[in-house]
Structure formats: C-alpha cells, structure tokens
Design a protein around this motif. Structure first.
Motif, PDB file in Angstrom:
ATOM      1  N   VAL A 143      -3.992  -1.412   2.838  1.00 54.90           N
ATOM      2  CA  VAL A 143      -4.606  -1.414   1.519  1.00 54.90           C
ATOM      3  C   VAL A 143      -6.104  -1.119   1.595  1.00 54.90           C
ATOM      4  O   VAL A 143      -6.651  -0.397   0.770  1.00 54.90           O
ATOM      5  N   LYS A 183      -8.431  -3.781   1.962  1.00 56.08           N
ATOM      6  CA  LYS A 183      -9.179  -4.901   1.402  1.00 56.08           C
ATOM      7  C   LYS A 183      -9.200  -6.029   2.421  1.00 56.08           C
ATOM      8  O   LYS A 183      -8.131  -6.559   2.789  1.00 56.08           O
ATOM      9  N   HIS A 196       2.284  -2.093  -4.391  1.00 51.13           N
ATOM     10  CA  HIS A 196       0.971  -1.462  -4.580  1.00 51.13           C
ATOM     11  C   HIS A 196       0.250  -2.179  -5.702  1.00 51.13           C
ATOM     12  O   HIS A 196       0.693  -3.248  -6.158  1.00 51.13           O
ATOM     13  N   HIS A 197      -0.844  -1.613  -6.204  1.00 48.68           N
ATOM     14  CA  HIS A 197      -1.709  -2.337  -7.151  1.00 48.68           C
ATOM     15  C   HIS A 197      -1.030  -2.557  -8.505  1.00 48.68           C
ATOM     16  O   HIS A 197      -1.488  -3.363  -9.297  1.00 48.68           O
ATOM     17  N   ASP A 233      -6.705  -6.087   6.868  1.00 43.28           N
ATOM     18  CA  ASP A 233      -6.332  -6.508   5.513  1.00 43.28           C
ATOM     19  C   ASP A 233      -5.716  -7.904   5.529  1.00 43.28           C
ATOM     20  O   ASP A 233      -5.434  -8.481   4.484  1.00 43.28           O
ATOM     21  N   GLY A 250       0.846  -1.202   0.000  1.00 43.06           N
ATOM     22  CA  GLY A 250       0.000   0.000   0.000  1.00 43.06           C
ATOM     23  C   GLY A 250       0.869   1.234   0.000  1.00 43.06           C
ATOM     24  O   GLY A 250       1.855   1.294   0.738  1.00 43.06           O
TER      25      GLY A 250
END
Lengths: 297, 297
Positions: free
Chosen positions: A214, A216, A194-195, A251, A170
């Motif tokens: 994050v 999620k 990260h994503h 998360d 993140g």
C-alpha cells in the motif's frame, strides 16, 4: 529490539537467504550459457537520485551472477520519440539481454508507452502489458519482479499455496494485481482489498496469508492478522522518528505483528533483496526464450 | 414455472433489454461514423457446427447496428503459418474493422498464438494478451466480451460497484480473471474462487454479488447465496431432462436461487445477449482507436 535479535527470530523470513539461493541458481546457469549472455541495460532518464540505491543493488546482483550490467543515463530533455528509437535499437541489438526502465521518468515522458515499446522477450522487469496479459493466461514466465518476489517469499514458508486463503491489500498495477493473479495461478483463493474496501480487517483477519503493498507506514497492526498467518510486507516507507532519525519501515508494524503472525518478512531485508534476485531470474528466462525464438545462437 | 412468468419476474435481469440499449447506442455511432466503419471478419477454421448459433447471433447484432459482417470459413487443414499470414493481411487491410477468431479450432492450430497475432487495435474480442494486460492497467477499452457483459449486467442492477463485495466463482482466462480485474477497477472488493478453494460457500454467502462462470449445471443453489444478493450467471450448459428434453441451463439453479437473490440473470437470455452487444461496442472502440492512431481517415 536490536537488529541482531531481529535477524535471529525464526518468525522473520530473511530476504538475503532467499536471494542468495536464487542468485546461486542463476549464476550456475549464466556460467554454462552458450553463447554467453548479453548485457542488461539499465536506463535512467534524467537525474534520478531516488533510484540510485536500486540501480546499485541491481548492478551488484548482476555482478554476482555474472551478467554484464550497463548503466545508461539519458538526458532529462530527451523526447519520447528519441526514447522509443533508442529502445528499438536495444530491442534489435544481439548484445542486449534485457532492458530495465528505471522510474520515475520526467513528466513529459509517457512511461507506459515506453514499457510497451520494450520487446516482450527483453522485458526482464515484466512491465509490458503483453507480459502482464500473459500472467492472466497463467504464463508467469516474465512477471513483475516485486510481485514474483512476494510469491517466492510466501512459498519459502513451506505453506501449500493450493487452497490457501490469501488477502492482498493494495491493487497497484505492478504489485497487487499481478501478485494476485500469480497466487491464483498457484491455486490460492485470493481477495484483493484496496482503499474502497468496506472493511479490510474483516478480510485480513480470516486470511492464512496477508500480502501488503500500500505504501503507508505501519498500516497493518496485530489486530488485523489471524494468529499464525503469514505476512508479506512489500511496503517501503521512509519515516522520521521523534529524535529526528530517518528510518525505512514497511506497511506492517513488524515488531507488534510478529508476536501474532506465524511468519513475517522484515523491512528492510525482506521482499526487497528477493525482488532483485527475481530480476536476475527473469533475465535468464528471457535468455532462454530469446534462444528458443532464434534471436541468439 | 413457465417461461412467460419468468420474463415478468422483477428479480430477473433481462439480457435482451440491456442488449437493445447498447445496440441502439452503437447503431447511432455507426450511422454517423465518418469514414464509414469497415467490416468485422468472423473466422471459423474447419467445420464448427457448435459455434453456428454464436456466429449467427453476432451477424444479426452486426446487421442491427449497421456494421458489415464477413463470415469466413478457412479450410480445416490450413497450416498455422497460413493462418498467421491471413490474419496479418486482415490486420493490414483498411476495410477490416475487427477480427473474430471463433473457437474451437482444429487440434493442430495454436489458438493463443493466433490471438496474439491479431493486432490489439483490431482485437474486438479482447483476447490478445496485450489487450488483457491493459485491463491490469485499468485500461478496459477492449475487454473480453463475456467478462464485460457480466460487469454490465451487475451495473444494470443499480448497485454501486464501489466497495461492493463480489465473489467470482471460476478463474478462467477469458471470463473469471478479466471480470475480476474489471470489477476491481470499478472499486469492488473481489475474491476469486475456483476448484481449489476450501469453501466456496463461505465466500459466496458473504457476497453482495456472486458472478459464476464454471460450466457446471446448477452448481450454485440458494444455500450459497446471501439473501438480497445479485447473482450473475455466465454458465451455459446443455442438460437432458428425464423425459429426454434437451435444455440450456446456467451454473445457477435459477428457479430456487431467485427466491433468495435480489437480482439474478436467467440462462438463456441473460449474459448471452449482452455479450454480443459488448462485441459491437468493442468494435466501435476499436474504430475510434484506429482513427486516433491514423489508420483510417
């Protein structure tokens, strides 16, 4: 697994204990401060029921350490200009120790601009770009509270942060990036995932410590963690179980990961309580800096 | 290997070409700017022969793009207070586009404090903590020039920065950390290594791109680089050969590493010329921001 048995698991890093230690230190400093410390002003703009629990926790922590706490709610239709004027007045007031701008704010308000308007010496949340820039310069005096809390939790494991391989999952502005900078300043070798990262697991599996922020629920399972690693979970997610029960989870899939990890922070009750404690610690850092700068005497 | 054959090697990323492209863009903007752009003020405090070559390069680049360049030398015994007053006057002057504070400064001068005194809108070097903090917020408008140059060089390889595995070796405030933040903002997965890292090679060997800013001649050899990787060398070190010849070399053993690397920046002639170009680009960003803020019209 019941809440009781969780609490007693030695792998869980309990936020309450870390919080109590920090608040006790702060309370001692507040009690002997001369002149007495001013008040923390919490600003909500418009009705923000979603932050009520945070504000209440902040008020409670402030009461514990003996710092006056002023909960202000400004009208939802207030203009940006008027907000700036009021923040300026708080900056100028000798009675005000620090300013906490609660988020979210109404859509017509530019929150970044307001954060920049808070004087760095009163920026107890560490959200002003100047405060964050000082972290780059390894001056971590007023760091964002959640980032500071994650470092504090990792430190509480007893692991030497120097040379520690840390993977931060993140890269948010208020947690991931400042936490990465703070951990680097402590001597850790930090990778920020990260994503867009090709393989988060490739990094997390080799890490001595994994810090996750994050948002999620249960993103991180036991297959992503090296046995014995420390896992710091900053996520706060609301989920609804099949039977309709609403729960707060992190998360990390805590129950599964704690069978693998050496240390893990629970959610709730991990980083959260320490974040509030860091806000109080920041407040006293601000007090000392204001005194050094001749603002109060 | 002679300098001539080096220049023609396709693996070498030539700074001069990247510089020329950026300066041409800036020159076009300067030529059509209305009102005309103000001057850049370069400030040396006391005699600083070691920066003469940098100042000269900055003056040349400014001349090329058409920005007036004012080289000021303030007396070595000037006080901190007087420096601040002068910077304040430069901040307030409509004729001044930007301020460049050359380092080193005399020991009695607090350089960080002076950098903070430069208004963020005139901080063309991107050294004010507020400018650096904005990088954390992914607002990379006025980034430190060397960090920005290293990103520009990596971009010039044509590699997609999104998802790229980058290892930054060195975590200085003005290069390593801001470059890491900028690369993260571009979507790269960045690991920052430094003198406390257990095994730099473990990281650098798995990296798609290695950016080095340490200040140790030939620290990075071919054994530390993955075949085909991009290597950006920010180091500038003066070494003396056995025959007494003094040469400038980077942190990378360029001749050896370029047999392994896919791309590599030479030293001199790599990141250096681009750094000066980024200063000019920053100056025009500052110009636009000052105009937006109503400072000039």
């Amino acid at each position: 697994m019941s809440a009781e048995s969780k609490v007693r698991d030695h792998r869980l890093i309990e936020g309450k204990a870390v919080q109590a230690r920090i608040l006790a230190e702060v309370a001692e400093e507040v009690a002997t401060a001369s002149p007495p410390v001013g008040k923390l002003v919490s600003v909500c703009i418009g009705p923000t029921p979603e932050v009520a629990v945070y504000v209440r926790n902040q008020a409670r922590a402030a009461a514990k350490v003996g710092i006056p706490f002023d909960q202000q709610v400004w009208p939802a239709e207030i203009t940006q200009e008027e907000c700036k004027k009021r923040i300026q007045a708080l900056n100028d007031s000798k009675d005000v120790l620090g300013i906490i701008l609660q988020r979210p704010v109404p859509a017509h308000i530019n929150v970044r601009s307001l954060q920049s308007a808070i004087h760095p010496l009163k920026d107890v949340e560490g959200m002003n770009p100047a405060s964050i820039g000082n972290i780059v310069y390894s001056d971590i005096a007023l760091a964002p509270c959640t980032a500071a809390a994650s470092v504090e939790m990792l430190r509480s494991t007893g692991l030497d942060l120097k040379g520690l391989e840390v993977v931060m999952i993140g890269h948010s502005e208020i947690v991931g990036k400042p936490a990465a900078l703070m951990l680097t300043a402590e001597g850790a070798t930090v990778t920020v995932c990260h994503h867009m990262t090709r393989s988060v697991a490739m990094h997390s599996r080799r890490a001595d410590a994994v810090v996750v922020a994050v948002g999620k629920a249960h993103l991180i399972g036991p297959d992503m963690i090296k046995p014995g690693a420390a896992v710091i979970d900053i996520g706060i997610n609301q989920i609804t179980d099949e039977d309709g029960t609403v729960r707060i989870v992190g998360d990390v899939d805590t129950d599964a990961v704690k069978e693998v990890a050496g240390w893990i922070t629970p959610v709730p009750g991990g980083v959260g309580p320490v974040t509030v404690a860091m806000l109080m610690r920041n407040s006293m850092v601000a007090y000392r800096r204001q005194k050094d700068a001749g603002w109060i005497s």
